[in-house]
Design an enzyme around this catalytic site. Structure first.
Site, PDB file in Angstrom:
ATOM      1  N   GLU A  29       6.239  13.073  -6.391  1.00 29.05           N
ATOM      2  CA  GLU A  29       7.547  13.308  -5.783  1.00 29.05           C
ATOM      3  C   GLU A  29       8.514  12.144  -5.976  1.00 29.05           C
ATOM      4  O   GLU A  29       9.724  12.292  -5.763  1.00 29.05           O
ATOM      5  CB  GLU A  29       7.385  13.603  -4.288  1.00 29.05           C
ATOM      6  CG  GLU A  29       6.765  12.483  -3.477  1.00 29.05           C
ATOM      7  CD  GLU A  29       5.249  12.547  -3.410  1.00 29.05           C
ATOM      8  OE1 GLU A  29       4.663  11.957  -2.486  1.00 29.05           O
ATOM      9  OE2 GLU A  29       4.648  13.189  -4.304  1.00 29.05           O
ATOM     10  N   HIS A  67       1.046   0.181 -10.109  1.00 29.08           N
ATOM     11  CA  HIS A  67       0.135  -0.716  -9.396  1.00 29.08           C
ATOM     12  C   HIS A  67      -0.106  -2.006 -10.179  1.00 29.08           C
ATOM     13  O   HIS A  67      -1.235  -2.358 -10.527  1.00 29.08           O
ATOM     14  CB  HIS A  67      -1.195  -0.011  -9.093  1.00 29.08           C
ATOM     15  CG  HIS A  67      -1.920  -0.626  -7.928  1.00 29.08           C
ATOM     16  ND1 HIS A  67      -3.187  -0.239  -7.550  1.00 29.08           N
ATOM     17  CD2 HIS A  67      -1.564  -1.607  -7.067  1.00 29.08           C
ATOM     18  CE1 HIS A  67      -3.578  -0.945  -6.503  1.00 29.08           C
ATOM     19  NE2 HIS A  67      -2.605  -1.783  -6.196  1.00 29.08           N
ATOM     20  N   ARG A  88       0.853  -1.190   0.000  1.00 27.04           N
ATOM     21  CA  ARG A  88       0.000   0.000   0.000  1.00 27.04           C
ATOM     22  C   ARG A  88       0.889   1.240   0.000  1.00 27.04           C
ATOM     23  O   ARG A  88       1.858   1.316   0.758  1.00 27.04           O
ATOM     24  CB  ARG A  88      -0.919   0.022   1.231  1.00 27.04           C
ATOM     25  CG  ARG A  88      -1.999  -1.037   1.243  1.00 27.04           C
ATOM     26  CD  ARG A  88      -3.082  -0.737   0.205  1.00 27.04           C
ATOM     27  NE  ARG A  88      -4.066  -1.802   0.141  1.00 27.04           N
ATOM     28  CZ  ARG A  88      -4.010  -2.843  -0.675  1.00 27.04           C
ATOM     29  NH1 ARG A  88      -2.986  -2.960  -1.509  1.00 27.04           N
ATOM     30  NH2 ARG A  88      -4.945  -3.762  -0.692  1.00 27.04           N
TER      31      ARG A  88
END
Length: 392
Positions: free
Chosen positions: A260, A272, A231
């Site tokens: 970032e 993902h 996660r």
């Protein structure tokens, strides 16, 4: 006829588990009995009162408003372990990429295009800038030893790594599945102190959010490599960038891209991909649909993230009723059920009840069709959240 709303594309092998003579499924459907979802954000959705369950074809449920659904007695399912092999394989790739700068090497090699016969010599001269350590003999710290973490730990042993794992909620099943060479740490700090590589396999909760931060990184080895395929919120991005810039952390491989992190030296971002295999999507769809069908037809709860597991082994009495009751875990509730059924002259042929924290779930079988006024009386008990009859 049960009506199922699909919020994402669900693999057909899963939907095939829902008999067409008893189920209707579509992305646009009114008053559904249940919802099948993968990644769509449900937090802003207004669900009709007809919804009895939500099944997530995957392990994570951050996209589902669980507290709100729990208050309404809506059971939320997930599919733990269905995508475990896919994630395990991605973690292996991430471990290798964190060590061997293959992506940068490939980009550099592609830059040699057009140099013709010079390419072999240039490649030999340039390869020294892409040196990286082997996994064998290094220590892998595995935080979370559930289905995925245990598989990763075992695989790392096969690669010749030393493995130290940490999981304060280690289940008997997971413990039995672990290679005997996996060492179990009593604290996270032990993992941080020993590990050359750290991979995280825990859910994101109030306790785990940002667990990889400036404070925890201080306790890690210099040059540690961190893998996060679990996660995004488990890692404080600002803190880990600072640690990479200082040389404390050698690399981060994450499945959760953020502004970032992109194009930052020492960071590899993936979009993902954890469960992005056809096999995982099929497994999750089949598991979600099987669980949903068992709940709708039999009242059974397996792999719910908000209500306790409860399975009635016996069939619903022919001509009778199975009463499924979601209720608060407070004293004297069961006696109120039996009193109401007794006053209605209804014979209880079976009853089971299970609790989970402040919540409980009850399955009661009676030998007759339950009258509407009796259902209303059960629903009127203060501690009762939802009552659902299933007729045999």
């Amino acid at each position: 006829m049960f009506k199922i709303q699909t919020l994402n594309k669900i693999a057909s092998c899963g939907l095939d588990r829902l008999p067409r003579d008893a189920y209707e499924s579509a992305s646009s459907i009114s008053d559904p009995d249940a919802i099948l979802v993968r990644s769509q954000d449900m937090h802003t959705m207004e669900l009709p009162g007809s919804v009895k369950a939500v099944a997530r074809a995957g392990a994570g449920t951050n996209n589902i408003p669980i507290p709100e659904l729990t208050e309404k007695g809506v059971v939320v399912f997930n599919t733990p372990g269905a995508n475990a092999n896919a994630v395990k394989e991605l973690v292996l790739m991430a471990l290798l990429l964190s060590s061997r700068p293959a992506i940068k090497a490939n980009a550099w090699a592609n830059g040699l295009a057009g140099k013709g016969d010079e390419i072999p010599d240039l490649a030999e001269k340039g390869k020294s800038q892409f040196v990286g350590p082997e996994l064998k003999g290094k220590t892998l710290g595995v935080i979370g030893l559930g289905a995925i973490g245990a598989m990763v730990a075992n695989l790392a042993i096969q690669f010749g790594m030393d493995v130290v794992g940490y999981d304060p909620f280690l289940s008997v099943k997971a413990a039995l599945s672990l290679d005997h060479n996996v060492k179990i740490a009593e604290t996270l700090d032990t993992v941080y102190a020993k590990a050359d590589y750290i991979t995280i396999h825990v859910p994101q909760t109030n306790d785990t959010k940002g667990m990889i931060n400036a404070s925890s990184i201080k306790n890690m080895k210099d040059g540690v490599r961190i893998i996060n395929i679990a996660r995004g919120g488990l890692v404080n991005n600002a803190d880990i960038i600072a640690a990479i810039d200082s040389g404390k952390v050698a690399a981060l491989v994450t499945d959760f891209a953020a502004e970032e992190l992109l194009n930052h030296e020492g960071v590899i971002c993936l979009p993902h991909l954890g469960a992005s295999t056809p096999e995982a999507e099929d497994n999750c769809a089949v598991m979600a649909c099987n669980q949903l069908r068992d709940f709708l037809e039999n009242g059974n709860i397996v792999n719910s993230v908000n209500f306790p597991r409860l399975v009635a082994d016996n069939p619903i009495p022919k001509g009778g009723t199975r009463i499924c009751i979601a209720h608060k875990n407070v004293p004297d509730v069961i006696s109120k059920f039996t009193t109401i059924l007794g006053d209605a002259k209804l014979n209880i042929s079976g009853m089971i009840n299970q609790t989970r924290g402040d919540l409980a779930y009850n399955i009661t079988d009676i030998d007759a069709k339950i009258p509407e006024e009796t259902l209303r009386a059960l629903a009127g008990i203060d501690a009762v959240i939802k009552v659902r009859p299933i007729f045999g």
